[in-house]
Every structure is written in structure tokens, then in C-alpha cells.
Enzyme design. Sequence first.
Site, PDB file in Angstrom:
ATOM      1  N   ASP A 179       5.276   1.516  -0.777  1.00  0.00           N
ATOM      2  CA  ASP A 179       4.940   1.293  -2.183  1.00  0.00           C
ATOM      3  C   ASP A 179       3.426   1.384  -2.413  1.00  0.00           C
ATOM      4  O   ASP A 179       2.652   0.990  -1.552  1.00  0.00           O
ATOM      5  CB  ASP A 179       5.450  -0.099  -2.593  1.00  0.00           C
ATOM      6  CG  ASP A 179       5.655  -0.195  -4.088  1.00  0.00           C
ATOM      7  OD1 ASP A 179       5.506   0.825  -4.786  1.00  0.00           O
ATOM      8  OD2 ASP A 179       5.947  -1.301  -4.562  1.00  0.00           O
TER       9      ASP A 179
ATOM     10  N   HIS B  50       1.186  10.469  -3.872  1.00  0.00           N
ATOM     11  CA  HIS B  50       2.306  10.763  -2.973  1.00  0.00           C
ATOM     12  C   HIS B  50       1.844  11.678  -1.833  1.00  0.00           C
ATOM     13  O   HIS B  50       2.283  11.533  -0.698  1.00  0.00           O
ATOM     14  CB  HIS B  50       3.468  11.398  -3.746  1.00  0.00           C
ATOM     15  CG  HIS B  50       4.075  10.471  -4.760  1.00  0.00           C
ATOM     16  ND1 HIS B  50       4.458   9.182  -4.457  1.00  0.00           N
ATOM     17  CD2 HIS B  50       4.365  10.624  -6.078  1.00  0.00           C
ATOM     18  CE1 HIS B  50       4.959   8.594  -5.538  1.00  0.00           C
ATOM     19  NE2 HIS B  50       4.905   9.452  -6.534  1.00  0.00           N
TER      20      HIS B  50
ATOM     21  N   LEU C 207      11.495   9.334  19.387  1.00  0.00           N
ATOM     22  CA  LEU C 207      11.510   8.488  18.190  1.00  0.00           C
ATOM     23  C   LEU C 207      12.561   9.047  17.239  1.00  0.00           C
ATOM     24  O   LEU C 207      12.620  10.260  17.039  1.00  0.00           O
ATOM     25  CB  LEU C 207      10.131   8.530  17.497  1.00  0.00           C
ATOM     26  CG  LEU C 207      10.053   7.932  16.095  1.00  0.00           C
ATOM     27  CD1 LEU C 207      10.126   6.403  16.145  1.00  0.00           C
ATOM     28  CD2 LEU C 207       8.753   8.346  15.385  1.00  0.00           C
TER      29      LEU C 207
END
Length: 232
Positions: free
Chosen positions: A2, A19, A113
Site C-alpha cells: 500500500d 505503481h 523462491l
Amino acid sequence: MDGNGRWARKRLMPRYLGHRAGLEAVRKTVEQCIEYGVEVLTLFAFSSENWRRPKKEVGMLMDLFMSALNKEVRRLDRNGVRLRIIGAREAFPQALQDKIAEAERKTAGNDKLVLQIAANYGGRWDVTQAARILARRVARGEMDPEAIDEAMIASELAFPDLPDPDLFIRTGGEQRLSNFVLWQAAYAELYFTDLLWPDFDAQAFADALISFAGRERRFGRTSEQVQGEDGA
Ligand code: FPP
């Protein structure tokens, strides 16, 4: 993740640049995870509710996901990262769905990962779709409703093969879950920071891990029980 919009606004820039800066923070966080030996990273990139944003911002986020897939998958693959997308992907443009499928296929054999991107994801959506799958089985007479237990519900959720998250990090100053992995995070340690996502750097990640390391995880037991176990 956020705070992208506010990060951009603070710099008098359009939200989409926030973004874009957020994507840079994603890159760094992925590298940190590999370095620290974190096995699974799940990022909330687009919630079921984010469609309510201005059309232009939604379109821009779709473009960003598309270009990130185009540009990053090769590097992720090289670094041993397995990419998975969780959420109702059928709502995305077909070209994006195809890219997602291709990226998942390409990286399926990697095991350093698991990077999960939650896109058009909601915790309630996740539980609802699991309920629907089980209800269908009951309706077909394949299963008794009494047989439904927690493990069975969990097995139909978005990532049944991965462990429940240990640490839940939210940036941007709000202290809520906002419909992220609701079921799976039942025992996750929550960590909130005022930092805006693009400012979430290596130090910020280390701070979160240090905080996590200091938590006592009791899973319903007493502190004495847990400490006895550790000391035994
Ligand atoms: C929330 O910040 C962030 C989003 C809705 C988008 C997250 C996307 C990225 C970090 C970039 C791409 C990521 C991937 C994995 C391809 P906000 O816009 O709600 O910020 P605000 O609260 O300050 O307005």
C-alpha cells in the site's frame, strides 16, 4: 503493497508513476527474500475490489502487469524463482491470461523462491470458491457434507500446497487486512509500517524480519509450554 499513490502524489507525480516505483520495490524485495532464504513471498498486487478504481488506473495496472511479465520472467527464471498467480484470473484480458500461463509454465521447475502474485484476489473470494467446489461434490453425491473439515476446505484454497504465511506485512500506515489471505493468515504475525510501498527497502524488510524473530508463536498454547519446548 500500500502507498504507491501517496508516494507519487507527494512528489506531484501521477499515481501510475507510484505503481512503477512500486515495481522497483518488488524487485528488491524478491532479491532480499532469496538472500534471506525466505521460501514463499505472496504479494497483494490487485484486489477483487480494485476494479472500483478509475478506469484509467485499472488499465494502467493491467499494462504494468503485462510489461512486468514480459520483462521480468527471464530474470526470475534465471534466479530460480517459481512464479504463480493467485486470484480469479479469468477476469483479465486474454493476452494477460496467456502471458500468466506461459510464465507459470516456464518457471514451474524452480525451487529457490515461490513468488505468488495475488491478482484479482480476495480472501473471501478464495473461501467462497473452495466452498463451491466442495458443494458441487456433495451435490454429485460424491461426498457427505459431514466429511467437510478444515483440512478439506484448506485443500481447495488458492495455494493448498504451500505453508500458511508466517509474517504478514502491510505498508502505507493502515492497520487492516483488507481481505487478503484471510483463512491462511489465521496465525500469521502481523507487521504494519508507515512506510509507503515504494520506500520499502532492504532496511525496512530487515526490520520486519527482526520484529518477526522476536515474536512468540503460541498457536493456542501457553507461553510456558512453548518455552519448555524450546528449552527441552
Ligand atoms: C496499492 O497502493 C497498490 C496497488 C493497488 C498496486 C500494486 C502494484 C504494484 C506494486 C506494481 C506491480 C506489481 C507487480 C507484482 C507486477 P495504492 O495505489 O492504494 O496507494 P495509496 O493508498 O497511496 O493510494
